[in-house]
Design an enzyme around this catalytic site. Structure first.
Site, PDB file in Angstrom:
ATOM      1  N   SER A 124     -44.055 -37.902  58.929  1.00 48.06           N
ATOM      2  CA  SER A 124     -43.032 -38.875  58.553  1.00 48.06           C
ATOM      3  C   SER A 124     -43.254 -40.184  59.292  1.00 48.06           C
ATOM      4  O   SER A 124     -43.738 -40.204  60.435  1.00 48.06           O
ATOM      5  CB  SER A 124     -41.666 -38.317  58.951  1.00 48.06           C
ATOM      6  OG  SER A 124     -40.687 -39.316  58.876  1.00 48.06           O
ATOM      7  N   TYR A 148     -35.790 -34.056  65.185  1.00 51.12           N
ATOM      8  CA  TYR A 148     -36.507 -33.905  63.910  1.00 51.12           C
ATOM      9  C   TYR A 148     -37.832 -34.687  63.961  1.00 51.12           C
ATOM     10  O   TYR A 148     -38.909 -34.153  63.704  1.00 51.12           O
ATOM     11  CB  TYR A 148     -35.642 -34.409  62.737  1.00 51.12           C
ATOM     12  CG  TYR A 148     -36.453 -34.776  61.528  1.00 51.12           C
ATOM     13  CD1 TYR A 148     -37.059 -33.793  60.757  1.00 51.12           C
ATOM     14  CD2 TYR A 148     -36.658 -36.122  61.172  1.00 51.12           C
ATOM     15  CE1 TYR A 148     -37.846 -34.127  59.663  1.00 51.12           C
ATOM     16  CE2 TYR A 148     -37.435 -36.467  60.088  1.00 51.12           C
ATOM     17  CZ  TYR A 148     -38.032 -35.473  59.339  1.00 51.12           C
ATOM     18  OH  TYR A 148     -38.819 -35.815  58.269  1.00 51.12           O
ATOM     19  N   LYS A 152     -42.000 -33.457  64.212  1.00 49.19           N
ATOM     20  CA  LYS A 152     -43.129 -33.933  63.386  1.00 49.19           C
ATOM     21  C   LYS A 152     -44.272 -34.414  64.297  1.00 49.19           C
ATOM     22  O   LYS A 152     -45.440 -34.128  64.054  1.00 49.19           O
ATOM     23  CB  LYS A 152     -42.685 -35.075  62.458  1.00 49.19           C
ATOM     24  CG  LYS A 152     -41.706 -34.663  61.385  1.00 49.19           C
ATOM     25  CD  LYS A 152     -42.380 -33.823  60.315  1.00 49.19           C
ATOM     26  CE  LYS A 152     -41.420 -33.325  59.255  1.00 49.19           C
ATOM     27  NZ  LYS A 152     -42.007 -32.314  58.367  1.00 49.19           N
TER      28      LYS A 152
HETATM   29  N1  UFG Z   1     -27.896 -45.955  54.052  1.00 51.57           N
HETATM   30  C1  UFG Z   1     -26.634 -46.433  53.759  1.00 51.57           C
HETATM   31  N2  UFG Z   1     -25.689 -45.539  53.324  1.00 51.57           N
HETATM   32  C2  UFG Z   1     -25.963 -44.211  53.153  1.00 51.57           C
HETATM   33  C3  UFG Z   1     -27.264 -43.732  53.458  1.00 51.57           C
HETATM   34  C4  UFG Z   1     -28.191 -44.636  53.918  1.00 51.57           C
HETATM   35  O1  UFG Z   1     -26.360 -47.621  53.895  1.00 51.57           O
HETATM   36  O2  UFG Z   1     -25.047 -43.449  52.761  1.00 51.57           O
HETATM   37  C5  UFG Z   1     -28.927 -46.914  54.504  1.00 51.57           C
HETATM   38  C6  UFG Z   1     -29.474 -46.638  55.892  1.00 51.57           C
HETATM   39  O3  UFG Z   1     -28.695 -47.264  56.860  1.00 51.57           O
HETATM   40  C7  UFG Z   1     -30.891 -47.203  55.785  1.00 51.57           C
HETATM   41  C8  UFG Z   1     -31.263 -46.957  54.314  1.00 51.57           C
HETATM   42  O4  UFG Z   1     -30.025 -46.781  53.628  1.00 51.57           O
HETATM   43  O5  UFG Z   1     -30.885 -48.585  55.997  1.00 51.57           O
HETATM   44  C9  UFG Z   1     -32.118 -45.722  54.109  1.00 51.57           C
HETATM   45  O6  UFG Z   1     -31.482 -44.604  54.712  1.00 51.57           O
HETATM   46  P1  UFG Z   1     -31.971 -43.097  54.450  1.00 51.57           P
HETATM   47  O7  UFG Z   1     -31.051 -42.202  55.201  1.00 51.57           O
HETATM   48  O8  UFG Z   1     -32.120 -42.866  52.987  1.00 51.57           O
HETATM   49  O9  UFG Z   1     -33.442 -43.070  55.053  1.00 51.57           O
HETATM   50  P2  UFG Z   1     -33.954 -43.367  56.552  1.00 51.57           P
HETATM   51  O10 UFG Z   1     -34.939 -44.473  56.446  1.00 51.57           O
HETATM   52  O11 UFG Z   1     -32.860 -43.517  57.512  1.00 51.57           O
HETATM   53  O12 UFG Z   1     -34.662 -41.987  56.907  1.00 51.57           O
HETATM   54  C10 UFG Z   1     -35.660 -41.452  56.049  1.00 51.57           C
HETATM   55  C11 UFG Z   1     -35.630 -39.933  56.131  1.00 51.57           C
HETATM   56  C12 UFG Z   1     -36.058 -39.434  57.468  1.00 51.57           C
HETATM   57  C13 UFG Z   1     -37.355 -40.011  57.825  1.00 51.57           C
HETATM   58  C14 UFG Z   1     -37.361 -41.516  57.723  1.00 51.57           C
HETATM   59  C15 UFG Z   1     -38.759 -42.029  57.871  1.00 51.57           C
HETATM   60  O13 UFG Z   1     -34.322 -39.459  55.901  1.00 51.57           O
HETATM   61  O14 UFG Z   1     -36.195 -38.031  57.394  1.00 51.57           O
HETATM   62  O15 UFG Z   1     -36.905 -41.920  56.427  1.00 51.57           O
HETATM   63  O16 UFG Z   1     -38.766 -43.374  58.149  1.00 51.57           O
HETATM   64  F1  UFG Z   1     -37.654 -39.660  59.085  1.00 51.57           F
END
Ligand code: UFG
Length: 339
Positions: A124, A148, A152
């Site tokens: 990841s 998590y 990885k």
């Molecule tokens: N976000 C919101 N509201 C939500 C969910 C997310 O505003 O309900 C925002 C987050 O703040 C972020 C973006 O949307 O700015 C993406 O969030 P995600 O949770 O979809 O993804 P992340 O980038 O936080 O995390 C993902 C995976 C992880 C992994 C990571 C790798 O969930 O498992 O990418 O960079 F590790």
């Protein structure tokens, strides 16, 4: 000869199983069904007309892991199985380390016993140290902020050591950015249990009326519109990346790390807007405070993937939003929906 796909009924695993079958490669799936649904197996059959052999196996059990290798002629493993919720990993670190590390160690032990030398690992982008410099290159410093992500990272290190000790062993550790989208048929897609942690599954659940509105976690980041920027990649592109990685392993590279992303960053509000355009459904949202641990921006440098794997993501954000919506619309109850 077959490829063992662990976690093969999960989101990325099931799409990759389809891509392998479509390439004429024999697939064996194992999954403990802890975060996936057995109906995904029927969906794979509906798409490909092939029903892969399936083992309901918890890879923490070495004897059961070994049985899969005994009963099938495996020549490569693609290892997706693992717990993946960041927040939960902070609450239950031992459970995360036990599950993610032990399953990998058991696979490696069984692979050694059965002389299987090719391994593709679901890593990841979360392994990278938080950085102001984008795009992220494979040789950038690594540091993780939660168990998590650290699981990885630890697994990458273990795999590296295994390749040092065994010159015939070949491993591709693929660092995924943010997979979204679904299979074009509407039969496979992301189907999280409970309240989704990630942006796209939350948006699609708002769109079908399961939640009233999306919470946008902060609009005060130093980004184009203040909301978080990520590199979203279509799950079908990601699946294709695994086929490219298997090909790469034939060159016997030893330990090999590679990003799988598009190199483009989109903000939360851009995703919402594009989703509304593709679905015709309005997504109400409210701006709330930042989610702890989130970073402003994260996107991939794709040069290595292009040069070494011959991989380039092809699908656009419009495709990703349309296909995510198509899956959700056709499956309001996920894989429990009748097809
Ligand atoms: N976000 C919101 N509201 C939500 C969910 C997310 O505003 O309900 C925002 C987050 O703040 C972020 C973006 O949307 O700015 C993406 O969030 P995600 O949770 O979809 O993804 P992340 O980038 O936080 O995390 C993902 C995976 C992880 C992994 C990571 C790798 O969930 O498992 O990418 O960079 F590790």
């Amino acid at each position: 000869m077959a490829v063992l796909v662990t976690g093969g009924l999960g989101y990325i695993g099931s799409h990759t199983a389809v891509a392998l079958i479509e390439k004429g490669i024999k697939v064996v799936i194992c999954d403990d069904l802890s975060n996936s649904d057995i109906n995904a197996l029927d969906r794979i059959f509906k798409i490909t007309n092939v029903r892969p052999k399936f083992h309901k196996t918890d890879l923490k059990d070495y004897k059961k892991t070994e049985l899969i290798f005994k009963r099938n002629s495996i020549d490569a493993v693609i290892h997706f199985a693992g717990y993946k919720a960041v927040g939960e990993s902070v609450e239950k670190p031992v459970m995360y380390y036990e599950n993610n590390l032990l399953s990998t160690l058991n696979l490696l032990k069984a692979m050694k016993k059965f002389n299987v030398k090719n391994f593709v690992f679901s890593s990841s982008a979360t392994v990278y140290k938080v950085s102001d410099i984008m795009p992220l290159k494979e040789n950038f410093p690594l540091a993780q902020t939660n168990p998590y992500g650290r699981s990885k990272y630890f697994i990458e290190e273990i795999l590296h050591d295994v390749c040092i000790s065994d010159k015939n062993m070949n491993v591709a550790a693929l660092r995924y950015f943010n997979p979204i989208g679904a299979h074009k048929s509407g039969l496979l897609g992301e189907n999280p249990n409970g309240i989704p942690n990630n942006l796209m599954p939350f948006i699609t659940k708002v769109a079908i009326g399961k939640f009233d509105k999306l919470k946008v976690f902060g609009n005060d980041y130093p980004t184009k519109d203040g909301t978080g920027v990520r590199d979203y990649i279509h799950v079908l592109d990601l699946a294709k990346g695994h086929i490219c990685a298997l090909e790469k392993l034939k060159e016997k590279p030893g330990f090999f790390v590679c990003n799988l992303g598009t190199g483009k960053g989109y903000s939360v509000l851009e995703i919402v807007k594009e989703f509304e355009k593709q679905s015709g459904v309005e997504i109400p949202y409210e701006i709330t405070k930042r989610r702890p641990g989130d970073i402003a921006e994260c996107y991939a440098d794709c040069e290595k993937a292009e040069k070494e794997l011959g991989f380039k993501a092809e699908y656009s954000l419009a495709d990703m939003c349309r296909d995510s919506w198509n899956f959700q619309k056709n499956n309001p109850e996920g894989y429990k929906s009748v097809q």
